[in-house]
Design an enzyme around this catalytic site. Structure first.
Site, mmCIF file in Angstrom:
data_model
loop_
_atom_site.group_PDB
_atom_site.id
_atom_site.type_symbol
_atom_site.label_atom_id
_atom_site.label_comp_id
_atom_site.label_asym_id
_atom_site.label_seq_id
_atom_site.Cartn_x
_atom_site.Cartn_y
_atom_site.Cartn_z
ATOM 1 N N GLY A 10 1.452 21.557 42.229
ATOM 2 C CA GLY A 10 2.762 22.011 42.719
ATOM 3 C C GLY A 10 2.663 22.031 44.233
ATOM 4 O O GLY A 10 1.789 22.710 44.792
ATOM 5 N N SER A 11 3.502 21.239 44.888
ATOM 6 C CA SER A 11 3.417 21.121 46.357
ATOM 7 C C SER A 11 4.742 21.482 47.006
ATOM 8 O O SER A 11 5.144 20.898 48.001
ATOM 9 C CB SER A 11 3.021 19.691 46.746
ATOM 10 O OG SER A 11 1.833 19.345 46.114
ATOM 11 N N GLY A 12 5.409 22.454 46.406
ATOM 12 C CA GLY A 12 6.677 22.911 46.958
ATOM 13 C C GLY A 12 6.445 23.923 48.074
ATOM 14 O O GLY A 12 5.515 23.769 48.884
ATOM 15 N N ILE A 14 5.479 27.180 48.018
ATOM 16 C CA ILE A 14 4.200 27.918 47.979
ATOM 17 C C ILE A 14 3.034 26.935 48.120
ATOM 18 O O ILE A 14 2.080 27.199 48.860
ATOM 19 C CB ILE A 14 4.042 28.745 46.686
ATOM 20 C CG1 ILE A 14 5.212 29.720 46.510
ATOM 21 C CG2 ILE A 14 2.718 29.529 46.708
ATOM 22 C CD1 ILE A 14 5.165 30.541 45.233
ATOM 23 N N GLY A 15 3.116 25.795 47.432
ATOM 24 C CA GLY A 15 2.019 24.820 47.480
ATOM 25 C C GLY A 15 1.709 24.384 48.907
ATOM 26 O O GLY A 15 0.546 24.336 49.317
ATOM 27 N N ARG A 83 13.446 30.748 40.933
ATOM 28 C CA ARG A 83 14.800 31.245 40.631
ATOM 29 C C ARG A 83 15.694 31.230 41.857
ATOM 30 O O ARG A 83 15.217 31.194 43.002
ATOM 31 C CB ARG A 83 14.754 32.640 40.011
ATOM 32 C CG ARG A 83 14.270 33.736 40.917
ATOM 33 C CD ARG A 83 14.486 35.110 40.281
ATOM 34 N NE ARG A 83 13.598 36.114 40.836
ATOM 35 C CZ ARG A 83 13.809 37.412 40.753
ATOM 36 N NH1 ARG A 83 14.883 37.878 40.127
ATOM 37 N NH2 ARG A 83 12.955 38.266 41.285
ATOM 38 N N HIS A 176 4.761 41.261 35.945
ATOM 39 C CA HIS A 176 5.430 40.947 37.211
ATOM 40 C C HIS A 176 6.927 40.767 36.944
ATOM 41 O O HIS A 176 7.453 39.668 36.923
ATOM 42 C CB HIS A 176 4.820 39.670 37.794
ATOM 43 C CG HIS A 176 5.391 39.267 39.113
ATOM 44 N ND1 HIS A 176 5.379 40.086 40.216
ATOM 45 C CD2 HIS A 176 5.992 38.121 39.515
ATOM 46 C CE1 HIS A 176 5.943 39.456 41.236
ATOM 47 N NE2 HIS A 176 6.334 38.263 40.832
HETATM 48 N N1 LIG Z 1 3.679 35.101 40.697
HETATM 49 C C1 LIG Z 1 4.360 35.428 41.784
HETATM 50 O O1 LIG Z 1 4.181 36.505 42.348
HETATM 51 C C2 LIG Z 1 5.356 34.471 42.345
HETATM 52 C C3 LIG Z 1 5.741 33.374 41.620
HETATM 53 N N2 LIG Z 1 6.603 32.459 42.128
HETATM 54 C C4 LIG Z 1 6.888 31.285 41.299
HETATM 55 O O2 LIG Z 1 6.102 30.194 41.776
HETATM 56 C C5 LIG Z 1 6.736 28.966 41.382
HETATM 57 C C6 LIG Z 1 6.765 27.999 42.560
HETATM 58 O O3 LIG Z 1 7.586 28.503 43.592
HETATM 59 P P1 LIG Z 1 7.931 27.584 44.860
HETATM 60 O O4 LIG Z 1 6.722 26.907 45.373
HETATM 61 O O5 LIG Z 1 8.753 28.398 45.765
HETATM 62 O O6 LIG Z 1 8.870 26.483 44.142
HETATM 63 P P2 LIG Z 1 9.227 25.017 44.653
HETATM 64 O O7 LIG Z 1 10.401 24.566 43.856
HETATM 65 O O8 LIG Z 1 9.300 24.972 46.137
HETATM 66 O O9 LIG Z 1 7.954 24.148 44.207
HETATM 67 C C7 LIG Z 1 7.662 23.864 42.892
HETATM 68 C C8 LIG Z 1 7.100 22.441 42.855
HETATM 69 O O10 LIG Z 1 6.705 22.165 41.510
HETATM 70 C C9 LIG Z 1 6.916 20.785 41.303
HETATM 71 N N3 LIG Z 1 6.952 20.505 39.884
HETATM 72 C C10 LIG Z 1 7.958 20.692 39.001
HETATM 73 N N4 LIG Z 1 7.585 20.290 37.784
HETATM 74 C C11 LIG Z 1 6.298 19.846 37.895
HETATM 75 C C12 LIG Z 1 5.372 19.311 36.978
HETATM 76 N N5 LIG Z 1 5.690 19.121 35.701
HETATM 77 N N6 LIG Z 1 4.151 18.977 37.445
HETATM 78 C C13 LIG Z 1 3.824 19.145 38.748
HETATM 79 N N7 LIG Z 1 4.674 19.643 39.661
HETATM 80 C C14 LIG Z 1 5.898 19.997 39.239
HETATM 81 C C15 LIG Z 1 8.236 20.496 42.006
HETATM 82 O O11 LIG Z 1 8.381 19.116 42.273
HETATM 83 C C16 LIG Z 1 8.112 21.366 43.253
HETATM 84 O O12 LIG Z 1 7.600 20.623 44.350
HETATM 85 C C17 LIG Z 1 8.093 29.369 40.806
HETATM 86 O O13 LIG Z 1 8.035 29.391 39.383
HETATM 87 C C18 LIG Z 1 8.301 30.778 41.341
HETATM 88 O O14 LIG Z 1 9.146 31.558 40.519
HETATM 89 C C19 LIG Z 1 7.135 32.592 43.380
HETATM 90 C C20 LIG Z 1 6.790 33.685 44.149
HETATM 91 C C21 LIG Z 1 5.892 34.713 43.690
HETATM 92 O O1 LIG Z 2 11.205 36.870 42.736
HETATM 93 C C1 LIG Z 2 10.864 35.709 42.460
HETATM 94 O O2 LIG Z 2 11.519 34.939 41.760
HETATM 95 C C2 LIG Z 2 9.555 35.216 42.993
HETATM 96 C C3 LIG Z 2 8.555 36.260 42.754
HETATM 97 O O3 LIG Z 2 8.034 36.398 41.666
HETATM 98 C C4 LIG Z 2 8.332 37.242 43.803
HETATM 99 O O4 LIG Z 2 8.637 36.971 44.984
HETATM 100 O O5 LIG Z 2 7.847 38.327 43.481
#
Ligand SMILES: NC(=O)C1=CN([C@@H]2O[C@H](COP(=O)(O)OP(=O)(O)OC[C@H]3O[C@@H](n4cnc5c(N)ncnc54)[C@H](O)[C@@H]3O)[C@@H](O)[C@H]2O)C=CC1
Ligand SMILES: O=C([O-])CC(=O)C(=O)O
Length: 320
Positions: A10-12, A14-15, A83, A176
């Site tokens: 995942g290189s979005g 966070i990546g 989200r 979470h």
């Molecule tokens: N656990 C935690 O505390 C937190 C969790 N998150 C979660 O982390 C995840 C990523 O967030 P962001 O990086 O902001 O999202 P983002 O949308 O910027 O990046 C996600 C990346 O995943 C890629 N992707 C989608 N399907 C894929 C697949 N099948 N294989 C490989 N890559 C794939 C996309 O092309 C995109 O580049 C989300 O589910 C978000 O809810 C976000 C913040 C905190």
């Molecule tokens: O709120 C979200 O969707 C992303 C997350 O898990 C966080 O920032 O804690």
């Protein structure tokens, strides 16, 4: 000695931030992976071009083929969807579960000895599914959320008391989501539990409850401000702290979504608990004493995670 290899699946948002931080800290060579061809390669090249300025020596590459993660020591998983305002993390379950199936297969094939940190939401259910899909040992697959939630709690407390963030510790346990459990009794300022600070008149019970609620809503607060996605700087920093503890065998005590096999009365589920992370992965799960109110809140949170795991099984019966 060869460098460690860190695969970012995942290189979005966070990546990319993970790659930047891991580079700045010289944690190892970094492979960015994503299905969106060009994004991991572009981010890898961009961050590489900052290395002469910053003075770090690591190889950063991007790929859209799982073979690139071969032999990774650490995999950090952010693949999936984030989200937007009006959504809950749980709304991401169906789409992100399918992503975890693909990611699990990729890790199983190419990086079966890695320490895997899952970030994708809804976190506790996704890390549970990822461990099953990948078949890796449960102590080598962990979820990042507690470090982030605790960091938010620490920041809000430091601001409230006008003290350094360094002098505030906090533990946020449970799932979470909206039912997460910030523990006042185990969170401290200069070693003094918050419950004592209430008695000492530093803060009222009501104000402390407001800070706790802001912590629970911490993710949604940022989603509401950004509008296009969710938090990424603090989540990336939190996962890097976990990866560093593993790679350097630091044995940090960190709240993580860990696989429970009877601890806290929970079996075969991932829920946020205090852990020790070292070269052995999750080396210890710390079972702290919870009073009646804390236990009720924790059990409620476990119940919410159990519901999400059930929903996963309904979609993918092989997870049972
Ligand atoms: N656990 C935690 O505390 C937190 C969790 N998150 C979660 O982390 C995840 C990523 O967030 P962001 O990086 O902001 O999202 P983002 O949308 O910027 O990046 C996600 C990346 O995943 C890629 N992707 C989608 N399907 C894929 C697949 N099948 N294989 C490989 N890559 C794939 C996309 O092309 C995109 O580049 C989300 O589910 C978000 O809810 C976000 C913040 C905190
Ligand atoms: O709120 C979200 O969707 C992303 C997350 O898990 C966080 O920032 O804690």
């Amino acid at each position: 000695m060869a460098r460690n290899k860190i695969a970012l699946i995942g290189s979005g948002m966070i990546g990319g931030t993970l790659a930047h931080l891991a580079g700045l800290k010289e944690l190892g060579d970094i492979v960015l992976f994503d299905i969106a061809d060009g994004i991991p390669q572009g981010k890898g090249l961009d961050i590489s071009q900052s290395s002469p300025v910053e003075g770090f020596d690591v190889n950063l590459t991007g790929a859209s083929d799982y073979s690139a993660i071969e032999g990774a020591d650490v995999c950090i998983v952010t693949a999936g969807v984030a989200r937007k305002p009006g959504m809950s993390r749980d709304d991401l379950l169906g789409i992100n579960l399918k992503v975890m199936e693909q990611v699990g297969a990729g890790i199983k094939k190419y990086a079966p000895n890695a320490f895997v940190i899952c970030i994708t939401n809804p976190l506790d259910a996704m890390v549970w599914a990822l461990q099953k899909f990948s078949g890796l040992p449960a102590n080598k697959v962990v979820g990042m959320a507690g470090v982030l939630d605790s960091s938010r709690f620490r920041l809000f407390l430091a601001k409230e008391f006008n003290v350094s963030v360094q002098d505030v510790t906090a533990f946020v346990l449970g799932g979470h989501g909206d039912t997460m459990v910030p523990l006042a009794r185990y969170s401290t300022v200069g070693g003094i539990p918050l419950t004592d600070l209430v008695t000492m008149g530093w803060v009222t019970k009501e104000r402390l409850e407001e800070i706790i609620q802001r912590t629970r809503d911490g993710g949604a607060e940022i989603v509401g401000l950004l509008k296009t996605g969710s938090a990424y700087y603090a989540p990336a920093a939190s996962a890097i702290e976990m990866a560093e503890s593993y790679l350097k065998d630091k044995k940090r005590v960190l709240p993580c979504a860990a696989h429970l096999s009877g601890q806290y009365g929970v079996k075969d589920m991932y829920v946020g608990v205090p852990t020790v992370i070292g070269a052995g992965g999750v080396e210890r799960i710390i079972e702290i004493d919870l009073n009646k109110t804390e236990k009720e809140a924790f059990d409620k949170s476990v119940g919410a995670v159990a519901g999400l795991c059930e929903a996963c099984i309904n979609i993918a019966p092989a997870l049972k």
